[in-house]
Design an enzyme around this catalytic site. Structure first.
Site, short mmCIF file in Angstrom:
data_model
loop_
_atom_site.label_atom_id
_atom_site.label_comp_id
_atom_site.label_asym_id
_atom_site.label_seq_id
_atom_site.Cartn_x
_atom_site.Cartn_y
_atom_site.Cartn_z
N HIS A 46 -10.96 -27.91 15.35
CA HIS A 46 -10.94 -27.30 14.02
C HIS A 46 -11.01 -28.42 12.98
CE1 HIS A 46 -6.73 -28.47 14.58
NE2 HIS A 46 -6.71 -28.61 13.25
N HIS A 131 -12.14 -33.74 8.96
CA HIS A 131 -12.37 -34.39 10.26
C HIS A 131 -11.99 -33.42 11.37
CE1 HIS A 131 -8.09 -35.00 9.51
NE2 HIS A 131 -7.94 -35.06 10.82
#
EC number: 3.1.4.58
Length: 197
Positions: A46, A131
């Protein structure tokens, strides 16, 4: 009084094609660099948009769900093109990310943050660095490394709960919202010109 653990955060949740491509990139980097540590499970991939905290109350959880439903933002293209790492004490996480943050991603982050503040749900103050973590507890940092670009057409965001009570830890999707508008306020009606008679 002990606060009940309830770790919640808004995130981008990749589709199966993106998960497979990120997993391939992670395995190639690990094979090439031999960093130690362990690969993140693709099911947990995620990109965190906004972290609400470790002990979110049931009332704040419900307020967050209601406020998220009012967020309006446009879908956008996100390309994961680089791998690198953060220095976090002795534990070094490796991640994949974009070369440049798309404006649509910045807008989405800001609008979720604004919605939470309006609902009096106070998120954790963290710098937003998009990220996707692919490896944890590496023994060495990863310099910025180009990867085969991974295309991701982002058209939704989710609210996740970290299920720390499960082994291995997993994420529970509490809410899912489509990105189906630009969220720009409508233009004001034109002002009538008042003539002098």
């Amino acid at each position: 009084m002990m606060l009940k653990l309830n770790r919640l955060f808004f995130a981008l949740w990749p589709g199966e094609a993106q998960r497979r491509a990120c997993d391939e990139a992670a395995r190639e980097l690990r094979l090439k660099m031999q960093p130690g540590g362990y690969l993140s499970s693709p099911e947990r991939y995620h990109i965190t948009l906004l972290f609400l905290g470790d002990t979110v109350s049931p009332e704040s959880e419900q307020a967050a769900l209601r406020a998220a439903a009012r967020v309006k933002s446009a879908p956008f293209a996100l390309n994961l093109e680089l791998a690198s790492s953060f220095r976090a004490n002795k534990k070094i996480p490796w991640w994949l990310g974009p070369r440049e943050t798309p404006p649509g991603l910045t807008q989405l982050h800001e609008r979720i943050n604004e919605a939470m503040l309006s609902a009096r749900v106070l998120p954790e103050r963290m710098k937003f660095v998009p990220h996707l973590t692919i490896l944890r507890d590496a023994h060495l940092p990863l310099p910025v490394t180009p990867i085969r670009p991974i295309a991701w057409n982002v058209d939704e965001f989710v609210l996740l709960r970290s299920r720390l009570d499960q082994k291995p830890m997993s994420y529970e999707v509490l809410g899912r919202w489509k990105l189906d508008g630009d969220g720009e306020p409508p233009a004001p009606p034109p002002q009538k010109q008042l003539g002098l008679f």
